[in-house]
Design a protein around this motif. Structure first.
Motif, PDB file in Angstrom:
ATOM      1  N   ILE A  49     -19.863  23.512 -48.121  1.00 23.50           N
ATOM      2  CA  ILE A  49     -18.751  24.148 -47.328  1.00 23.50           C
ATOM      3  C   ILE A  49     -18.523  25.683 -47.770  1.00 23.50           C
ATOM      4  N   ARG A  50     -18.464  25.773 -48.921  1.00 22.04           N
ATOM      5  CA  ARG A  50     -18.245  27.074 -49.444  1.00 22.04           C
ATOM      6  C   ARG A  50     -19.325  28.214 -49.198  1.00 22.04           C
ATOM      7  N   TYR A  51     -20.522  27.596 -49.015  1.00 26.47           N
ATOM      8  CA  TYR A  51     -21.319  28.697 -48.692  1.00 26.47           C
ATOM      9  C   TYR A  51     -21.905  28.538 -47.338  1.00 26.47           C
ATOM     10  N   THR A  52     -22.081  27.486 -46.521  1.00 27.89           N
ATOM     11  CA  THR A  52     -22.615  27.688 -45.320  1.00 27.89           C
ATOM     12  C   THR A  52     -21.629  27.617 -44.133  1.00 27.89           C
ATOM     13  N   ALA A  53     -20.461  27.215 -44.158  1.00 26.65           N
ATOM     14  CA  ALA A  53     -19.294  27.092 -43.235  1.00 26.65           C
ATOM     15  C   ALA A  53     -17.751  27.711 -43.687  1.00 26.65           C
ATOM     16  N   LYS A  54     -18.054  28.847 -44.177  1.00 21.13           N
ATOM     17  CA  LYS A  54     -16.857  29.651 -44.614  1.00 21.13           C
ATOM     18  C   LYS A  54     -15.956  29.825 -43.533  1.00 21.13           C
ATOM     19  N   GLU A  55     -16.440  30.329 -42.419  1.00 21.91           N
ATOM     20  CA  GLU A  55     -15.601  30.630 -41.354  1.00 21.91           C
ATOM     21  C   GLU A  55     -14.924  29.588 -40.804  1.00 21.91           C
ATOM     22  N   SER A  56     -15.156  28.119 -41.156  1.00 19.23           N
ATOM     23  CA  SER A  56     -14.400  27.134 -40.553  1.00 19.23           C
ATOM     24  C   SER A  56     -12.992  26.633 -41.661  1.00 19.23           C
ATOM     25  N   VAL A  57     -12.994  27.520 -42.535  1.00 24.61           N
ATOM     26  CA  VAL A  57     -12.081  27.184 -43.568  1.00 24.61           C
ATOM     27  C   VAL A  57     -11.196  28.360 -43.659  1.00 24.61           C
ATOM     28  N   GLU A  58     -11.379  29.603 -43.543  1.00 18.44           N
ATOM     29  CA  GLU A  58     -10.872  30.760 -43.587  1.00 18.44           C
ATOM     30  C   GLU A  58      -9.472  30.658 -42.929  1.00 18.44           C
ATOM     31  N   LEU A  59      -8.537  31.275 -43.494  1.00 13.51           N
ATOM     32  CA  LEU A  59      -7.290  31.311 -43.096  1.00 13.51           C
ATOM     33  C   LEU A  59      -6.799  31.798 -41.620  1.00 13.51           C
ATOM     34  N   ALA A  60      -7.659  32.798 -41.433  1.00 12.44           N
ATOM     35  CA  ALA A  60      -7.506  33.258 -39.904  1.00 12.44           C
ATOM     36  C   ALA A  60      -7.947  32.077 -38.977  1.00 12.44           C
ATOM     37  N   PHE A  61      -9.075  31.395 -39.144  1.00 15.36           N
ATOM     38  CA  PHE A  61      -9.384  30.247 -38.240  1.00 15.36           C
ATOM     39  C   PHE A  61      -8.335  29.098 -38.493  1.00 15.36           C
ATOM     40  N   ILE A  62      -7.891  28.800 -39.538  1.00 12.38           N
ATOM     41  CA  ILE A  62      -6.917  27.750 -39.645  1.00 12.38           C
ATOM     42  C   ILE A  62      -5.773  28.114 -38.815  1.00 12.38           C
ATOM     43  N   ALA A  63      -5.272  29.374 -39.166  1.00 16.26           N
ATOM     44  CA  ALA A  63      -4.036  29.687 -38.490  1.00 16.26           C
ATOM     45  C   ALA A  63      -4.148  29.727 -36.803  1.00 16.26           C
ATOM     46  N   GLY A  64      -5.477  30.262 -36.527  1.00 17.49           N
ATOM     47  CA  GLY A  64      -5.785  30.146 -34.982  1.00 17.49           C
ATOM     48  C   GLY A  64      -5.618  28.711 -34.452  1.00 17.49           C
ATOM     49  N   LEU A  65      -6.269  27.824 -35.262  1.00 22.54           N
ATOM     50  CA  LEU A  65      -6.075  26.353 -34.551  1.00 22.54           C
ATOM     51  C   LEU A  65      -4.585  25.920 -34.357  1.00 22.54           C
ATOM     52  N   GLN A  66      -3.857  26.423 -35.530  1.00 24.65           N
ATOM     53  CA  GLN A  66      -2.396  25.992 -35.636  1.00 24.65           C
ATOM     54  C   GLN A  66      -1.522  26.665 -34.085  1.00 24.65           C
ATOM     55  N   ARG A  67      -2.337  27.417 -33.559  1.00 29.27           N
ATOM     56  CA  ARG A  67      -1.791  28.041 -32.449  1.00 29.27           C
ATOM     57  C   ARG A  67      -2.065  27.438 -30.777  1.00 29.27           C
ATOM     58  N   LEU A  68      -3.133  26.532 -31.067  1.00 30.13           N
ATOM     59  CA  LEU A  68      -3.628  25.792 -29.882  1.00 30.13           C
ATOM     60  C   LEU A  68      -2.901  24.440 -29.656  1.00 30.13           C
ATOM     61  N   THR A  72      -7.108  21.611 -30.481  1.00 27.18           N
ATOM     62  CA  THR A  72      -7.505  21.553 -31.815  1.00 27.18           C
ATOM     63  C   THR A  72      -8.609  20.503 -32.228  1.00 27.18           C
ATOM     64  N   ALA A  73      -8.017  19.098 -31.638  1.00 27.76           N
ATOM     65  CA  ALA A  73      -8.967  18.229 -32.116  1.00 27.76           C
ATOM     66  C   ALA A  73     -10.488  18.314 -31.510  1.00 27.76           C
ATOM     67  N   ALA A  74     -10.462  18.536 -30.527  1.00 25.16           N
ATOM     68  CA  ALA A  74     -11.789  18.615 -29.760  1.00 25.16           C
ATOM     69  C   ALA A  74     -12.588  19.827 -30.454  1.00 25.16           C
ATOM     70  N   LEU A  75     -11.901  20.986 -30.458  1.00 23.19           N
ATOM     71  CA  LEU A  75     -12.817  22.233 -31.222  1.00 23.19           C
ATOM     72  C   LEU A  75     -13.285  21.612 -32.739  1.00 23.19           C
ATOM     73  N   VAL A  76     -12.378  21.168 -33.421  1.00 18.25           N
ATOM     74  CA  VAL A  76     -12.824  20.882 -34.780  1.00 18.25           C
ATOM     75  C   VAL A  76     -13.926  19.620 -34.619  1.00 18.25           C
ATOM     76  N   LEU A  77     -13.550  18.668 -33.946  1.00 16.98           N
ATOM     77  CA  LEU A  77     -14.794  17.572 -33.938  1.00 16.98           C
ATOM     78  C   LEU A  77     -15.951  18.248 -33.266  1.00 16.98           C
ATOM     79  N   ARG A  78     -15.910  18.788 -32.194  1.00 13.77           N
ATOM     80  CA  ARG A  78     -17.342  19.088 -31.660  1.00 13.77           C
ATOM     81  C   ARG A  78     -18.060  20.475 -32.303  1.00 13.77           C
ATOM     82  N   ASP A  79     -17.207  21.677 -32.366  1.00 14.35           N
ATOM     83  CA  ASP A  79     -17.827  22.897 -32.963  1.00 14.35           C
ATOM     84  C   ASP A  79     -17.723  23.028 -34.518  1.00 14.35           C
TER      85      ASP A  79
END
Length: 303
Positions: free
Chosen positions: A112-131, A136-143
């Motif tokens: 996760i640290r090296y291949t999927a950084k964007e899915s953990v970064e704060l901007a992404f997490i904050a964006g999920l909280q606005r959905l 949110t569930a569909a995007l996380v599970l699928r994408d």
């Protein structure tokens, strides 16, 4: 099923389930609580599992639905608003996402640290909280996790067409808040060092020089947001005036795959004051955002 057998079945997924709950909820505290609820529900429902799906899919379905329940419960998602110990300038905006917490890199799997950084970064997490929660569930599970469309539909007790609609709306909302790729490691370390040097020297101008023109400063669980260099400089000067004869002490760490610093306010002969955790969001060769967490996960997770 014996306790040992249940642990053997679920333990390989515990860490990734915690991260899944964090992505959904934005709060490590809530994620840990929901993970425990998930494992308890799995233990109680082990007789219904019967191997009709993989253990991973089964656990993710339970965890996702527990997260959705938590997201609908506003009482557990809004911590008390802290009161600044000094006269803070009027913020540009007030955020509704005050439950956001950092996620220690120490809890991440190496891939996760090296291949999927964007899915953990704060901007992404904050964006999920606005959905909305189901988007949110569909995007996380699928994408993010890559579950097939039909499995996502079964997890959410809906059809493929409905999931496609959820994904379309979620992707469109998140596309409006994309950021440039982060710099290479050497540039990242240099930016972090210069930020720390300026802040510990009370050099507000030095910090401001490192920011993009559209930089922002947020401080969960406080709702205050400062956007633009002038607004950030005004807040930082008020903060440092309150610090007075004391000074910041920063210790580098990492959170959400981003450079971060634990901080204390210290002075000779006085007890140190915990000043929160700074997490830097980078864009190109500058700092696009500073998130200062006044309430964060236990300090040993960021050592």
């Amino acid at each position: 099923m014996r306790d040992d057998d249940f642990r053997e079945l679920t333990e390989p997924y515990r860490r990734e389930l915690l991260l899944h709950c964090y992505r959904m909820l934005g709060s490590l505290t809530d994620a840990e609580d929901v993970l425990q609820e998930t494992l308890l529900a799995a233990w109680r429902g082990i007789g219904d599992f019967a191997g009709r799906s993989s253990p991973r899919t089964w656990l993710y379905r339970i965890a996702t639905n527990r997260c959705l329940n938590a997201m609908r419960d506003a009482r557990r998602r809004r911590p008390p608003e802290p009161v600044p110990p000094f006269d803070a300038p009027e913020p540009n905006r007030r955020s509704e996402i005050t439950w956001l917490q950092p996620y220690p890199d120490a809890l991440l799997e190496p891939e996760i640290r090296y291949t999927a950084k964007e899915s953990v970064e704060l901007a992404f997490i904050a964006g999920l909280q606005r959905l909305p929660p189901r988007q949110t569930a569909a995007l996380v599970l699928r994408d993010v996790l890559g579950f097939p469309l039909d499995e996502v539909a079964r997890m959410l007790d809906t059809g493929d067409t409905a999931v496609k609609g959820l994904l379309q709306r979620a992707r469109a909302a998140l596309d409006q808040d994309t950021t440039e790729p982060r710099p290479a490691s050497a540039e990242e370390q240099d930016l972090g060092r210069r930020f720390a040097d300026a802040l510990t020297s009370d050099d507000v101008d030095g910090v401001i020089e490192l920011l993009t023109d559209q930089a922002w400063l947020t401080m969960p669980p406080a709702p205050h947001e400062y956007h633009g260099r002038d607004a950030i400089a005004a807040f930082m000067r008020a903060d440092l005036n309150w610090v007075a004869h004391r000074r910041f002490e920063l210790t580098p760490t990492r959170a959400n795959t981003q450079p971060a610093f634990t901080s204390r306010i210290i002075a000779p002969g006085e007890p140190a004051i915990d000043a929160g955790l700074f997490v830097l969001t980078l864009s190109g060769t500058r700092i696009a955002g500073i998130t200062r967490f006044f309430a964060h996960a236990p300090a040993d997770l960021f050592s």
